[in-house]
Design a protein around this motif. Structure first.
Motif, mmCIF file in Angstrom:
data_model
loop_
_atom_site.group_PDB
_atom_site.id
_atom_site.type_symbol
_atom_site.label_atom_id
_atom_site.label_comp_id
_atom_site.label_asym_id
_atom_site.label_seq_id
_atom_site.Cartn_x
_atom_site.Cartn_y
_atom_site.Cartn_z
ATOM 1 N N ALA A 161 7.847 -26.455 4.891
ATOM 2 C CA ALA A 161 7.408 -27.632 4.133
ATOM 3 C C ALA A 161 8.428 -28.759 4.164
ATOM 4 N N ARG A 162 9.691 -28.432 4.373
ATOM 5 C CA ARG A 162 10.718 -29.485 4.394
ATOM 6 C C ARG A 162 10.512 -30.469 5.533
ATOM 7 N N THR A 163 9.851 -30.040 6.603
ATOM 8 C CA THR A 163 9.647 -30.933 7.743
ATOM 9 C C THR A 163 8.198 -31.364 7.918
ATOM 10 N N ILE A 164 7.232 -30.529 7.564
ATOM 11 C CA ILE A 164 5.833 -30.922 7.766
ATOM 12 C C ILE A 164 5.165 -31.345 6.460
ATOM 13 N N GLY A 165 5.843 -31.140 5.332
ATOM 14 C CA GLY A 165 5.281 -31.528 4.046
ATOM 15 C C GLY A 165 4.597 -30.358 3.351
ATOM 16 N N PRO A 166 4.598 -30.364 2.031
ATOM 17 C CA PRO A 166 4.051 -29.226 1.282
ATOM 18 C C PRO A 166 2.556 -29.039 1.445
ATOM 19 N N VAL A 167 1.807 -30.113 1.622
ATOM 20 C CA VAL A 167 0.360 -29.975 1.772
ATOM 21 C C VAL A 167 0.016 -29.235 3.055
ATOM 22 N N GLU A 168 0.654 -29.625 4.167
ATOM 23 C CA GLU A 168 0.390 -28.944 5.433
ATOM 24 C C GLU A 168 0.889 -27.504 5.400
ATOM 25 N N ALA A 169 2.000 -27.260 4.718
ATOM 26 C CA ALA A 169 2.519 -25.893 4.622
ATOM 27 C C ALA A 169 1.542 -25.000 3.876
ATOM 28 N N VAL A 170 0.970 -25.503 2.792
ATOM 29 C CA VAL A 170 -0.028 -24.723 2.056
ATOM 30 C C VAL A 170 -1.275 -24.507 2.909
ATOM 31 N N ARG A 171 -1.689 -25.533 3.621
ATOM 32 C CA ARG A 171 -2.862 -25.401 4.491
ATOM 33 C C ARG A 171 -2.620 -24.328 5.548
ATOM 34 N N PHE A 172 -1.441 -24.328 6.123
ATOM 35 C CA PHE A 172 -1.106 -23.299 7.104
ATOM 36 C C PHE A 172 -1.173 -21.913 6.471
ATOM 37 N N ILE A 230 2.155 -14.399 10.454
ATOM 38 C CA ILE A 230 2.189 -14.058 11.876
ATOM 39 C C ILE A 230 0.787 -14.298 12.431
ATOM 40 N N PRO A 231 0.513 -15.463 12.998
ATOM 41 C CA PRO A 231 -0.867 -15.759 13.400
ATOM 42 C C PRO A 231 -1.430 -14.821 14.448
ATOM 43 N N GLY A 232 -0.579 -14.169 15.236
ATOM 44 C CA GLY A 232 -1.084 -13.377 16.353
ATOM 45 C C GLY A 232 -1.516 -11.975 16.023
ATOM 46 N N ILE A 233 -1.335 -11.498 14.798
ATOM 47 C CA ILE A 233 -1.640 -10.104 14.477
ATOM 48 C C ILE A 233 -3.122 -9.816 14.688
ATOM 49 N N ARG A 234 -3.393 -8.701 15.381
ATOM 50 C CA ARG A 234 -4.749 -8.236 15.610
ATOM 51 C C ARG A 234 -4.879 -6.788 15.138
ATOM 52 N N ALA A 235 -6.116 -6.344 14.975
ATOM 53 C CA ALA A 235 -6.347 -4.963 14.558
ATOM 54 C C ALA A 235 -5.720 -3.977 15.534
ATOM 55 N N ALA A 236 -5.702 -4.316 16.814
ATOM 56 C CA ALA A 236 -5.097 -3.422 17.805
ATOM 57 C C ALA A 236 -3.611 -3.198 17.535
ATOM 58 N N ASP A 237 -2.922 -4.207 17.005
ATOM 59 C CA ASP A 237 -1.509 -4.050 16.675
ATOM 60 C C ASP A 237 -1.323 -3.048 15.540
ATOM 61 N N ILE A 238 -2.182 -3.146 14.520
ATOM 62 C CA ILE A 238 -2.075 -2.234 13.386
ATOM 63 C C ILE A 238 -2.404 -0.811 13.818
ATOM 64 N N ALA A 239 -3.454 -0.658 14.608
ATOM 65 C CA ALA A 239 -3.817 0.661 15.106
ATOM 66 C C ALA A 239 -2.696 1.264 15.947
ATOM 67 N N ALA A 240 -2.051 0.438 16.762
ATOM 68 C CA ALA A 240 -0.940 0.932 17.578
ATOM 69 C C ALA A 240 0.208 1.430 16.709
ATOM 70 N N VAL A 255 5.948 -17.934 12.023
ATOM 71 C CA VAL A 255 5.986 -19.397 12.004
ATOM 72 C C VAL A 255 6.823 -19.807 10.805
ATOM 73 N N ASP A 256 8.080 -20.152 11.073
ATOM 74 C CA ASP A 256 8.996 -20.523 10.003
ATOM 75 C C ASP A 256 9.493 -21.955 10.114
ATOM 76 N N ASP A 257 9.232 -22.606 11.242
ATOM 77 C CA ASP A 257 9.745 -23.966 11.420
ATOM 78 C C ASP A 257 8.691 -24.832 12.082
ATOM 79 N N GLU A 258 9.014 -26.107 12.229
ATOM 80 C CA GLU A 258 8.023 -27.043 12.744
ATOM 81 C C GLU A 258 7.635 -26.739 14.183
ATOM 82 N N ALA A 259 8.601 -26.280 14.983
ATOM 83 C CA ALA A 259 8.266 -25.964 16.374
ATOM 84 C C ALA A 259 7.227 -24.852 16.438
ATOM 85 N N GLY A 260 7.409 -23.802 15.626
ATOM 86 C CA GLY A 260 6.427 -22.732 15.598
ATOM 87 C C GLY A 260 5.083 -23.196 15.073
ATOM 88 N N TRP A 261 5.108 -24.062 14.077
ATOM 89 C CA TRP A 261 3.869 -24.604 13.519
ATOM 90 C C TRP A 261 3.119 -25.421 14.563
#
Length: 209
Positions: free
Chosen positions: A25-36, A108-118, A184-190
């Motif tokens: 939120a420090r770089t993209i703003g609190p509204v966008e951070a909450v939306r994410f 972690i946007p990439g998590i899928r059910a296959a990861d949990i099953a693994a 996703v912890d920083d603006e580059a990841g966002w």
């Protein structure tokens, strides 16, 4: 794993400005951070929350937000409790329903059910399972919890490149691993997430709340 049903625990923070994704939120703003935060949590629960192979529990911070209206009514919730990250995860390992447990974060946007099953497959033959993160930490930790409920999290340097190595030193036996994923912890990841989500900052296809 026998007849004991696996448990997936998703650690979440209330999607409130100033309390969730504060570094982002420090770089993209609190509204966008909450939306994410809202979008990624909704997508994660859509993909893995109703899978019949495990029960899903949200571990919520702050504790009082466990009963708030942010969360889908169909998912079980519990408070994380106090202490640092290690204390809170140890509580989730020690106090959960019988059977193997896997813990993930909600950013972690990439998590899928296959990861949990693994991860649960790994726990069929190992005491612990980890999903390494690119920064030296981990996005997933799992514990078989039989014949004991171990303490993985003593003296871990959280939010550092040493978090995974420190945790592995606490194990009595070799761990197993699943694929690496990035949080996703920083603006580059966002920004990478936004490109993957179609450029609008919204959920990926199929990730509706």
């Amino acid at each position: 794993m026998g007849s004991l049903r696996p448990t997936l625990v998703v650690m979440v923070r209330a999607p409130v400005a100033g309390r969730v994704k504060t570094r982002l939120a420090r770089t993209i703003g609190p509204v966008e951070a909450v939306r994410f935060a809202r979008s990624v949590t909704a997508g994660l629960l859509r993909r893995v929350g109703r899978d019949p192979r495990w029960r899903t529990i949200l571990a919520v911070a702050p504790d009082r937000a466990a009963e708030a209206g942010f969360w889908p009514r169909w998912v079980a919730r519990r408070p994380q409790g106090g202490g640092d990250l290690g204390a809170r995860m140890q509580r989730l390992v020690a106090d959960g329903p019988p059977g193997p447990v896997v813990i993930v974060g909600s950013d972690i946007p990439g998590i899928r059910a296959a990861d949990i099953a693994a991860a649960f497959r790994v726990l069929g033959r190992r005491e612990a399972a980890f999903g390494p993160a690119e920064d030296g930490g981990y996005w997933l930790v799992g514990a078989r919890r039989r014949p004991r409920r171990p303490d993985f999290f003593r003296d871990v340097r959280w939010s550092s490149p040493h978090a995974l190595a420190d945790t592995l030193r606490n194990l009595a036996a070799p761990a197993g691993f699943v694929r690496s994923r990035a949080d996703v912890d920083d603006e580059a990841g966002w920004r990478r997430w936004r490109r993957g989500a179609g450029g609008a900052g919204g959920p990926r296809p199929g990730d509706a709340a």
